[in-house]
Design a protein around this motif. Structure first.
Motif, PDB file in Angstrom:
ATOM      1  N   THR A 106       0.837  -1.190   0.000  1.00 53.26           N
ATOM      2  CA  THR A 106       0.000   0.000   0.000  1.00 53.26           C
ATOM      3  C   THR A 106       0.878   1.248   0.000  1.00 53.26           C
ATOM      4  O   THR A 106       1.922   1.281   0.640  1.00 53.26           O
ATOM      5  CB  THR A 106      -0.913   0.050   1.249  1.00 53.26           C
ATOM      6  N   PRO A 107       0.439   2.285  -0.706  1.00 56.80           N
ATOM      7  CA  PRO A 107       1.217   3.528  -0.765  1.00 56.80           C
ATOM      8  C   PRO A 107       0.993   4.400   0.460  1.00 56.80           C
ATOM      9  O   PRO A 107       0.637   5.570   0.369  1.00 56.80           O
ATOM     10  CB  PRO A 107       0.683   4.197  -2.037  1.00 56.80           C
ATOM     11  N   VAL A 108       1.186   3.819   1.654  1.00 58.68           N
ATOM     12  CA  VAL A 108       0.945   4.541   2.898  1.00 58.68           C
ATOM     13  C   VAL A 108       2.278   4.960   3.501  1.00 58.68           C
ATOM     14  O   VAL A 108       3.166   4.121   3.683  1.00 58.68           O
ATOM     15  CB  VAL A 108       0.168   3.653   3.897  1.00 58.68           C
ATOM     16  N   PRO A 109       2.437   6.238   3.825  1.00 59.62           N
ATOM     17  CA  PRO A 109       3.693   6.680   4.451  1.00 59.62           C
ATOM     18  C   PRO A 109       3.801   6.128   5.863  1.00 59.62           C
ATOM     19  O   PRO A 109       2.787   5.772   6.472  1.00 59.62           O
ATOM     20  CB  PRO A 109       3.557   8.208   4.461  1.00 59.62           C
ATOM     21  N   PRO A 110       5.005   6.031   6.398  1.00 56.59           N
ATOM     22  CA  PRO A 110       5.155   5.560   7.780  1.00 56.59           C
ATOM     23  C   PRO A 110       4.525   6.544   8.752  1.00 56.59           C
ATOM     24  O   PRO A 110       4.384   7.731   8.439  1.00 56.59           O
ATOM     25  CB  PRO A 110       6.682   5.477   7.961  1.00 56.59           C
ATOM     26  N   PRO A 111       4.134   6.088   9.939  1.00 53.43           N
ATOM     27  CA  PRO A 111       3.510   6.999  10.907  1.00 53.43           C
ATOM     28  C   PRO A 111       4.502   8.011  11.459  1.00 53.43           C
ATOM     29  O   PRO A 111       5.704   7.754  11.531  1.00 53.43           O
ATOM     30  CB  PRO A 111       3.031   6.049  12.012  1.00 53.43           C
ATOM     31  N   ASP A 132      -7.999  -4.309   1.590  1.00 53.97           N
ATOM     32  CA  ASP A 132      -9.132  -5.238   1.652  1.00 53.97           C
ATOM     33  C   ASP A 132     -10.317  -4.675   2.425  1.00 53.97           C
ATOM     34  O   ASP A 132     -11.457  -5.066   2.179  1.00 53.97           O
ATOM     35  CB  ASP A 132      -8.698  -6.557   2.303  1.00 53.97           C
ATOM     36  N   SER A 133     -10.062  -3.776   3.376  1.00 52.08           N
ATOM     37  CA  SER A 133     -11.139  -3.246   4.210  1.00 52.08           C
ATOM     38  C   SER A 133     -10.935  -1.760   4.498  1.00 52.08           C
ATOM     39  O   SER A 133     -10.466  -1.383   5.588  1.00 52.08           O
ATOM     40  CB  SER A 133     -11.222  -4.032   5.530  1.00 52.08           C
ATOM     41  N   PRO A 134     -11.280  -0.882   3.542  1.00 50.88           N
ATOM     42  CA  PRO A 134     -11.147   0.561   3.781  1.00 50.88           C
ATOM     43  C   PRO A 134     -11.934   1.027   4.999  1.00 50.88           C
ATOM     44  O   PRO A 134     -11.483   1.899   5.744  1.00 50.88           O
ATOM     45  CB  PRO A 134     -11.700   1.177   2.491  1.00 50.88           C
ATOM     46  N   LYS A 135     -13.119   0.451   5.214  1.00 55.15           N
ATOM     47  CA  LYS A 135     -13.918   0.840   6.375  1.00 55.15           C
ATOM     48  C   LYS A 135     -13.204   0.483   7.675  1.00 55.15           C
ATOM     49  O   LYS A 135     -13.177   1.273   8.619  1.00 55.15           O
ATOM     50  CB  LYS A 135     -15.286   0.142   6.327  1.00 55.15           C
ATOM     51  N   GLY A 136     -12.650  -0.724   7.725  1.00 55.99           N
ATOM     52  CA  GLY A 136     -11.933  -1.148   8.924  1.00 55.99           C
ATOM     53  C   GLY A 136     -10.733  -0.267   9.194  1.00 55.99           C
ATOM     54  O   GLY A 136     -10.472   0.120  10.338  1.00 55.99           O
ATOM     55  N   ALA A 137      -9.988   0.067   8.139  1.00 52.19           N
ATOM     56  CA  ALA A 137      -8.812   0.921   8.293  1.00 52.19           C
ATOM     57  C   ALA A 137      -9.215   2.312   8.772  1.00 52.19           C
ATOM     58  O   ALA A 137      -8.569   2.907   9.646  1.00 52.19           O
ATOM     59  CB  ALA A 137      -8.056   1.019   6.963  1.00 52.19           C
ATOM     60  N   THR A 138     -10.302   2.834   8.208  1.00 55.04           N
ATOM     61  CA  THR A 138     -10.767   4.169   8.588  1.00 55.04           C
ATOM     62  C   THR A 138     -11.227   4.201  10.043  1.00 55.04           C
ATOM     63  O   THR A 138     -10.981   5.169  10.766  1.00 55.04           O
ATOM     64  CB  THR A 138     -11.922   4.608   7.661  1.00 55.04           C
ATOM     65  N   ILE A 203     -10.214   7.358  -0.308  1.00 56.69           N
ATOM     66  CA  ILE A 203     -10.495   8.208   0.859  1.00 56.69           C
ATOM     67  C   ILE A 203      -9.689   7.729   2.055  1.00 56.69           C
ATOM     68  O   ILE A 203      -9.054   8.517   2.758  1.00 56.69           O
ATOM     69  CB  ILE A 203     -12.003   8.186   1.188  1.00 56.69           C
ATOM     70  N   ALA A 204      -9.723   6.416   2.286  1.00 54.20           N
ATOM     71  CA  ALA A 204      -8.997   5.855   3.430  1.00 54.20           C
ATOM     72  C   ALA A 204      -7.503   6.144   3.332  1.00 54.20           C
ATOM     73  O   ALA A 204      -6.863   6.510   4.326  1.00 54.20           O
ATOM     74  CB  ALA A 204      -9.249   4.352   3.516  1.00 54.20           C
ATOM     75  N   LEU A 205      -6.933   5.984   2.144  1.00 54.76           N
ATOM     76  CA  LEU A 205      -5.506   6.231   1.964  1.00 54.76           C
ATOM     77  C   LEU A 205      -5.144   7.679   2.278  1.00 54.76           C
ATOM     78  O   LEU A 205      -4.093   7.955   2.861  1.00 54.76           O
ATOM     79  CB  LEU A 205      -5.084   5.883   0.528  1.00 54.76           C
ATOM     80  N   ARG A 206      -6.014   8.609   1.919  1.00 56.74           N
ATOM     81  CA  ARG A 206      -5.736  10.015   2.195  1.00 56.74           C
ATOM     82  C   ARG A 206      -5.791  10.316   3.689  1.00 56.74           C
ATOM     83  O   ARG A 206      -5.112  11.243   4.165  1.00 56.74           O
ATOM     84  CB  ARG A 206      -6.743  10.899   1.445  1.00 56.74           C
ATOM     85  N   LEU A 207      -6.590   9.551   4.431  1.00 54.27           N
ATOM     86  CA  LEU A 207      -6.711   9.807   5.862  1.00 54.27           C
ATOM     87  C   LEU A 207      -5.424   9.505   6.622  1.00 54.27           C
ATOM     88  O   LEU A 207      -5.180  10.080   7.683  1.00 54.27           O
ATOM     89  CB  LEU A 207      -7.871   8.991   6.439  1.00 54.27           C
ATOM     90  N   PHE A 208      -4.593   8.609   6.097  1.00 57.47           N
ATOM     91  CA  PHE A 208      -3.288   8.366   6.719  1.00 57.47           C
ATOM     92  C   PHE A 208      -2.452   9.649   6.680  1.00 57.47           C
ATOM     93  O   PHE A 208      -1.795  10.004   7.663  1.00 57.47           O
ATOM     94  CB  PHE A 208      -2.543   7.243   5.985  1.00 57.47           C
ATOM     95  N   HIS A 209      -2.498  10.332   5.551  1.00 55.49           N
ATOM     96  CA  HIS A 209      -1.770  11.595   5.412  1.00 55.49           C
ATOM     97  C   HIS A 209      -2.346  12.649   6.364  1.00 55.49           C
ATOM     98  O   HIS A 209      -1.602  13.470   6.917  1.00 55.49           O
ATOM     99  CB  HIS A 209      -1.849  12.093   3.964  1.00 55.49           C
ATOM    100  N   VAL A 210      -3.682  12.628   6.527  1.00 60.10           N
ATOM    101  CA  VAL A 210      -4.332  13.600   7.408  1.00 60.10           C
ATOM    102  C   VAL A 210      -3.870  13.411   8.855  1.00 60.10           C
ATOM    103  O   VAL A 210      -3.541  14.383   9.555  1.00 60.10           O
ATOM    104  CB  VAL A 210      -5.866  13.481   7.310  1.00 60.10           C
ATOM    105  N   LEU A 211      -3.844  12.162   9.325  1.00 60.18           N
ATOM    106  CA  LEU A 211      -3.406  11.908  10.700  1.00 60.18           C
ATOM    107  C   LEU A 211      -1.958  12.341  10.898  1.00 60.18           C
ATOM    108  O   LEU A 211      -1.614  12.973  11.913  1.00 60.18           O
ATOM    109  CB  LEU A 211      -3.561  10.429  11.039  1.00 60.18           C
ATOM    110  N   ASN A 212      -1.099  12.031   9.947  1.00 58.90           N
ATOM    111  CA  ASN A 212       0.299  12.457  10.037  1.00 58.90           C
ATOM    112  C   ASN A 212       0.404  13.983  10.018  1.00 58.90           C
ATOM    113  O   ASN A 212       1.246  14.570  10.716  1.00 58.90           O
ATOM    114  CB  ASN A 212       1.109  11.865   8.878  1.00 58.90           C
TER     115      ASN A 212
END
Length: 247
Positions: A106-111, A132-138, A203-212
């Motif tokens: 996944t193209p997710v940056p480290p925390p 596999d589970s955007p809802k679960g990740a969100t 949407i879920a992938l972008r939220l990782f960037h938002v939290l960081n």
């Protein structure tokens, strides 16, 4: 240099430790070569004291074994299956039909490393299921936000109330938007509403960037500024500043 994991690449960014490291590949072909090499080395130590005619028999036997290994090893390791082992962390990636199937790429940056460890752990857990589970990740990212607000000195029990307190304390509007974005979408993952998360991977992938982003603005940047102030501003100047501010 492109370090994206690729089939048979000798070096790529490990999906486990994120280090650009050498990869040791193992598949049916490697298994055949390894078995033949081990057998040859085992026999080598015993062949010095064997007569010539026996040497010929051993060479014939080893040739037959090598042929059999090449022919039948695919039964134990299919041609379309391979494993790569990271030289840095010893983590493995599993490949089928030249595509990585474990861990999910996944193209997710480290925390952000300034977040507390339990928040980073939730972030990483969310990154492993987002495909596999955007809802679960969100939902996990929303829980991460609760813990982050607690790290910031709030209760961590009611996200909306915590954000309201931060706004009253002079919170930047852009950080407020980031907090509310993660709160609203994360809440929708648990309680479906107007936002469609059925196919919400982007949407879920972008939220990782938002939290960081929130952690960077609320924790990392102030910490870096405090360190810079402490290292550069003379003690006498600090005293005058404190007197000016009535401290």
């Amino acid at each position: 240099m492109d370090l994206t994991p690729k089939f048979r690449s000798e070096k790529f960014q490990c999906p486990h430790c994120q280090i650009a490291s050498q990869q040791q590949w193992f598949d049916a072909r490697n298994a055949s070569e390894a078995a033949t090499r081990i057998l040859n080395e085992v026999f080598y130590a015993h062949r010095k004291n064997i007569t010539d005619y026996q040497q010929k028999a051993i060479e014939h036997f080893l040739g037959e074994v090598e042929t059999a290994n090449t022919r039948y090893m695919s039964r134990f390791g299919p041609d379309n299956f391979a494993v790569a082992t990271c030289s840095a962390c010893s983590g493995i990636s599993v490949w089928v039909h030249k595509e990585i199937v474990y861990p999910k790429e996944t193209p997710v940056p480290p925390p952000n490393v300034d977040m507390e460890q339990d928040i980073q752990d939730l972030y990483i857990e969310a990154s492993t299921i987002v495909v596999d589970s955007p809802k679960g990740a969100t939902a996990l990212l929303r829980l991460s936000l609760q813990l982050l607000l607690k790290q910031l000195g709030k209760s961590g029990k009611n996200i909306n109330h915590d954000i309201k307190e931060l706004v009253a304390e002079g919170l930047s509007p852009k950080i407020q938007k980031a907090l509310d974005l993660l709160r609203v979408v994360g809440n929708n993952a648990v309680h479906p509403g107007q936002i469609d998360l059925e196919d919400g991977r982007d949407i879920a992938l972008r939220l990782f960037h938002v939290l960081n982003f929130i952690a960077d603005e609320m924790i990392t940047k102030p910490k870096e500024l405090d360190l810079l102030y402490s290292d550069i501003v003379p003690e006498e100047a600090k005293m005058h500043i404190n007197e000016r501010d009535g401290e």
